[in-house]
Each structure stands twice: as C-alpha cells, then as structure tokens.
Design an enzyme around this catalytic site. Structure first.
Site, PDB file in Angstrom:
ATOM      1  N   ARG A   7     -17.964 -53.887  19.015  1.00  0.00           N
ATOM      2  CA  ARG A   7     -17.171 -54.181  20.144  1.00  0.00           C
ATOM      3  C   ARG A   7     -18.197 -55.392  21.097  1.00  0.00           C
ATOM      4  NH1 ARG A   7     -14.140 -48.490  23.354  1.00  0.00           N
ATOM      5  NH2 ARG A   7     -15.932 -47.949  21.318  1.00  0.00           N
ATOM      6  N   TYR A  14     -13.681 -33.031  10.338  1.00  0.00           N
ATOM      7  CA  TYR A  14     -14.467 -33.487  11.844  1.00  0.00           C
ATOM      8  C   TYR A  14     -16.097 -32.480  11.143  1.00  0.00           C
ATOM      9  CZ  TYR A  14     -17.427 -34.664  15.509  1.00  0.00           C
ATOM     10  OH  TYR A  14     -18.681 -35.098  15.937  1.00  0.00           O
ATOM     11  N   LYS A  38     -20.104 -33.320  10.044  1.00  0.00           N
ATOM     12  CA  LYS A  38     -20.880 -32.806  10.794  1.00  0.00           C
ATOM     13  C   LYS A  38     -22.163 -31.845  10.124  1.00  0.00           C
ATOM     14  CE  LYS A  38     -21.274 -35.920  14.165  1.00  0.00           C
ATOM     15  NZ  LYS A  38     -21.976 -36.538  14.344  1.00  0.00           N
ATOM     16  N   GLY A  94     -22.736 -29.525  22.225  1.00  0.00           N
ATOM     17  CA  GLY A  94     -21.174 -29.145  21.967  1.00  0.00           C
ATOM     18  C   GLY A  94     -20.539 -30.303  22.763  1.00  0.00           C
TER      19      GLY A  94
HETATM   20  P1  NDP Z   1     -18.354 -42.533  21.644  1.00  0.00           P
HETATM   21  O1  NDP Z   1     -16.360 -42.824  21.269  1.00  0.00           O
HETATM   22  O2  NDP Z   1     -18.144 -42.672  23.434  1.00  0.00           O
HETATM   23  O3  NDP Z   1     -19.381 -43.106  21.278  1.00  0.00           O
HETATM   24  C1  NDP Z   1     -19.024 -43.905  19.772  1.00  0.00           C
HETATM   25  C2  NDP Z   1     -19.713 -44.987  19.642  1.00  0.00           C
HETATM   26  O4  NDP Z   1     -19.251 -45.162  17.720  1.00  0.00           O
HETATM   27  C3  NDP Z   1     -19.172 -46.230  19.883  1.00  0.00           C
HETATM   28  O5  NDP Z   1     -20.344 -46.823  20.766  1.00  0.00           O
HETATM   29  C4  NDP Z   1     -18.359 -46.501  18.386  1.00  0.00           C
HETATM   30  O6  NDP Z   1     -18.713 -48.139  18.394  1.00  0.00           O
HETATM   31  C5  NDP Z   1     -19.353 -46.347  17.728  1.00  0.00           C
HETATM   32  N1  NDP Z   1     -18.702 -46.149  16.226  1.00  0.00           N
HETATM   33  C6  NDP Z   1     -17.861 -45.809  15.370  1.00  0.00           C
HETATM   34  N2  NDP Z   1     -17.053 -45.748  14.239  1.00  0.00           N
HETATM   35  C7  NDP Z   1     -18.472 -47.378  14.318  1.00  0.00           C
HETATM   36  C8  NDP Z   1     -18.769 -47.884  13.231  1.00  0.00           C
HETATM   37  N3  NDP Z   1     -17.032 -47.464  11.868  1.00  0.00           N
HETATM   38  N4  NDP Z   1     -19.425 -48.579  13.379  1.00  0.00           N
HETATM   39  C9  NDP Z   1     -19.844 -48.908  13.929  1.00  0.00           C
HETATM   40  N5  NDP Z   1     -20.265 -48.161  15.604  1.00  0.00           N
HETATM   41  C10 NDP Z   1     -19.246 -46.967  15.353  1.00  0.00           C
HETATM   42  O7  NDP Z   1     -18.801 -40.700  21.416  1.00  0.00           O
HETATM   43  P2  NDP Z   1     -19.255 -40.075  21.550  1.00  0.00           P
HETATM   44  O8  NDP Z   1     -20.651 -41.379  21.820  1.00  0.00           O
HETATM   45  O9  NDP Z   1     -19.395 -39.062  21.990  1.00  0.00           O
HETATM   46  O10 NDP Z   1     -20.398 -39.535  19.715  1.00  0.00           O
HETATM   47  C11 NDP Z   1     -21.037 -40.157  19.385  1.00  0.00           C
HETATM   48  C12 NDP Z   1     -21.839 -39.221  18.942  1.00  0.00           C
HETATM   49  O11 NDP Z   1     -22.156 -38.114  19.108  1.00  0.00           O
HETATM   50  C13 NDP Z   1     -20.767 -39.148  17.665  1.00  0.00           C
HETATM   51  O12 NDP Z   1     -21.851 -39.375  15.900  1.00  0.00           O
HETATM   52  C14 NDP Z   1     -20.597 -37.712  17.435  1.00  0.00           C
HETATM   53  O13 NDP Z   1     -19.842 -37.556  16.613  1.00  0.00           O
HETATM   54  C15 NDP Z   1     -21.570 -36.936  18.585  1.00  0.00           C
HETATM   55  N6  NDP Z   1     -21.143 -36.153  19.193  1.00  0.00           N
HETATM   56  C16 NDP Z   1     -20.192 -35.742  20.015  1.00  0.00           C
HETATM   57  C17 NDP Z   1     -20.339 -35.147  20.726  1.00  0.00           C
HETATM   58  C18 NDP Z   1     -18.877 -34.749  22.135  1.00  0.00           C
HETATM   59  O14 NDP Z   1     -18.097 -33.836  23.015  1.00  0.00           O
HETATM   60  N7  NDP Z   1     -18.311 -36.242  22.448  1.00  0.00           N
HETATM   61  C19 NDP Z   1     -20.271 -33.652  20.705  1.00  0.00           C
HETATM   62  C20 NDP Z   1     -21.301 -33.889  19.844  1.00  0.00           C
HETATM   63  C21 NDP Z   1     -21.590 -34.961  19.031  1.00  0.00           C
HETATM   64  P3  NDP Z   1     -17.792 -49.042  18.549  1.00  0.00           P
HETATM   65  O15 NDP Z   1     -16.457 -49.095  18.703  1.00  0.00           O
HETATM   66  O16 NDP Z   1     -17.943 -50.573  19.043  1.00  0.00           O
HETATM   67  O17 NDP Z   1     -17.860 -49.991  16.936  1.00  0.00           O
HETATM   68  C1  8X3 Z   2     -18.132 -32.992  19.381  1.00  0.00           C
HETATM   69  C2  8X3 Z   2     -18.072 -31.306  19.447  1.00  0.00           C
HETATM   70  O1  8X3 Z   2     -16.648 -28.671  18.934  1.00  0.00           O
HETATM   71  O2  8X3 Z   2     -15.098 -31.324  19.611  1.00  0.00           O
HETATM   72  O3  8X3 Z   2     -18.328 -33.295  17.878  1.00  0.00           O
HETATM   73  O4  8X3 Z   2     -16.208 -30.325  17.773  1.00  0.00           O
HETATM   74  S1  8X3 Z   2     -16.816 -31.144  19.187  1.00  0.00           S
END
Ligand code: NDP
Ligand code: 8X3
Length: 253
Positions: free
Chosen positions: A35, A153, A157, A184
């Site tokens: 985005r 998922y 991970k 988490g």
């Molecule tokens: P958000 O959805 O808030 O952010 C995700 C980010 O990833 C966005 O900036 C999005 O950007 C980018 N993204 C997704 N797909 C693509 C793509 N194909 N190409 C480029 N960029 C991409 O989620 P989180 O901040 O929570 O997630 C970040 C990381 O943390 C992930 O790897 C997630 O698995 C991990 N995580 C999250 C947890 C949670 O509970 N939230 C817990 C544990 C791990 P855009 O859409 O603009 O491309």
């Molecule tokens: C995101 C945390 O517990 O939803 O990675 O899988 S959980």
C-alpha cells in the site's frame, strides 16, 4: 553515519511501529509494503518527527522479480543494509484442514515463507560480503505450537522457526547475526486480515484481555539489534500477561 534498516510490511502493525522506533533511535529506514500511500504517509511522519531518512519500496514480497527489482533500484547510499526485519506476513482464514481454502493457503505460504526467503536471498549476500549485518525474522507462538484451525498458518510459522535456525548456522562464519521474535496475540490489522476484512469478528479476538501492542514488539526488535557485537539474541517468545500459550488465555467476563 547512520545505520540502515529495511523493514518489510511497514504499512501497518508491527512493521510500522518497528520503522518508527528504529528511526527514533538513529536508523535510516527502508520501508516496504504493497500500500504505497501508507508508505508515503509514514515517510512523511518519520521525516517530520526525527532526523532519520526514509526510503520507500513498494512491492509484493510474493513476487521474486519485484523483490529483486526493488532491492536493485536502491541508490548506492541505501544499499548497505545493516538490519533486515522480515516482518511482512499474514494469516488468511481459520478453518479446519478438510474445508480450508486453497487460495488462503497459497497466500500464507507465498508470503510468510517464500516472501521471507526471496528478500533474504537478495539482501543477505550483501551482508555476507561486508561481513556484518543482522536479520530479524518475525515468527510467532504459532511457530512453536499448533492450535485448532491454525494448521497452515502454524505450518508457515514453524517454517520460519526452522529457517531462522538454519540461516543462523549459514551466516555464522560471516559475522551476520540472525534472530527472531515469537509473539502471542498482538492487536494489529492481523485478525481483520485473517477474517477477510470482518473487523467485528476480529475485535472479539481480544475480548476480556489486554493483548500485546505493535509498539511492544517493536521495542524488543530495537533491543535485539542494539546488543553489543558479541551478543546475539536467538529468539524471544513474548506473550500478553493474560495468555499462557497458544490455547490458554485468561479472559475477564
Ligand atoms: P498487519 O496486518 O498489521 O501488518 C502486516 C504487514 O505485512 C502489512 O504492512 C502488510 O502490508 C505486509 N504484507 C502482507 N502481505 C504482504 C505482501 N504480499 N507483500 C508485502 N507486504 C505484505 O499484521 P502484524 O503487524 O500483526 O503482522 C506482522 C508479522 O507479525 C506477520 O509476520 C505476522 O505473522 C506476525 N505475527 C503477528 C501476531 C499478531 O497477533 N498480530 C503474532 C505473532 C506474529 P501491505 O498489506 O501494505 O502489503
Ligand atoms: C499470531 C498469533 O496466536 O493468532 O501469529 O497465531 S496467533
């Protein structure tokens, strides 16, 4: 001269907070995501509030050609990436394996595993050549445990967990550190994306408990990358105080 950090997926959540905290703490940051308007907004916000510089790269991590062209397009003064935060990722759907949506599966595998690999394959040779650098992968508690309907998922991970360990071995002789954070529940756009835009359902994820916030994770990433040269934090498992593991939470009624 300031260090340079590249944060993938910086348009929201953990990636955005990480770009902000690294910039506040003396890094010039390369921010990436699909985005573009959000990237431009964040660049403006960071450059107006810190003395760090921001470079935006607008690409989809699932497309190796886009990844390579984006990194190749960096001006010389942005090429020496000191820190790569492999954060871009998502969950898509929460269904049992027998009725899972193949498109959801492909999105998760292509982003969380292949996207991380493409970016690492492109950036890590430059770190190896300079004999310095730090890669931080964003894993999850889902990379340690499996929960109902988390199947694919969790598998992606678990793959990140294995890749972090493998990358650390491969990078070891070249002085490139490899770390990961395994959180988490973090209240970001993650659950809204998982539930295909259903924000109301997403908000129920955090009913009766205080989740982690993106800033909590960003703070750990800053800690990881600012340790002395001889120290490498391999992994940080970070949970909300109300979450014991993937399946046991304490929710107030
Ligand atoms: P958000 O959805 O808030 O952010 C995700 C980010 O990833 C966005 O900036 C999005 O950007 C980018 N993204 C997704 N797909 C693509 C793509 N194909 N190409 C480029 N960029 C991409 O989620 P989180 O901040 O929570 O997630 C970040 C990381 O943390 C992930 O790897 C997630 O698995 C991990 N995580 C999250 C947890 C949670 O509970 N939230 C817990 C544990 C791990 P855009 O859409 O603009 O491309
Ligand atoms: C995101 C945390 O517990 O939803 O990675 O899988 S959980």
């Amino acid at each position: 001269m300031k260090k340079i950090a590249l944060v993938s997926g910086a348009t929201a959540g953990i990636g955005k907070a990480t770009a902000e905290i690294l910039a506040k703490n003396g890094y010039n940051v390369i921010i990436t995501g699909r985005r573009n308007e959000r990237l431009l907004e964040l660049k403006k916000e960071i450059e107006n509030s810190t003395d760090s510089k921001v470079y935006t790269l607008n690409f989809d991590v699932r497309d190796n050609k886009q990844v390579c062209e984006a990194i190749d397009s960096l001006p010389a003064e942005w090429k020496n990436i000191d820190v790569l935060v492999n954060n871009a990722g998502l969950a898509s759907g929460l269904d049992p394996i027998q009725s899972g949506d193949i498109e959801d599966w492909e999105k998760m595998i292509d982003t969380n595993v292949k996207g991380l690999l493409y970016l690492t394959r492109k950036v890590s040779p430059m770190m190896v050549e300079r004999r310095s650098g730090h890669i931080v992968n964003i894993d999850s508690i889902a990379g340690k445990e499996v929960y109902a309907n988390g199947n694919v998922y969790c598998a992606t991970k678990h793959a990140v967990d294995a890749l972090t360990k493998g990358m650390r071995i491969d990078m070891l002789p070249y002085g490139v550190k490899v770390s990961q954070v395994s959180p988490g529940m973090v209240n970001t756009e993650f659950s809204t994306v998982r539930f295909h835009g259903d924000k109301e359902r997403a908000d129920h994820t955090y009913d009766g408990l205080t989740p982690l916030y993106a800033e909590d994770i960003a703070d750990f990433i800053l800690y990881i990358v600012t340790r002395p040269a001889h120290v490498c934090i391999n992994d940080m498992i970070v949970m909300p105080a109300a979450q014991a593991n993937s399946t046991v939470n304490f929710r107030k009624k």
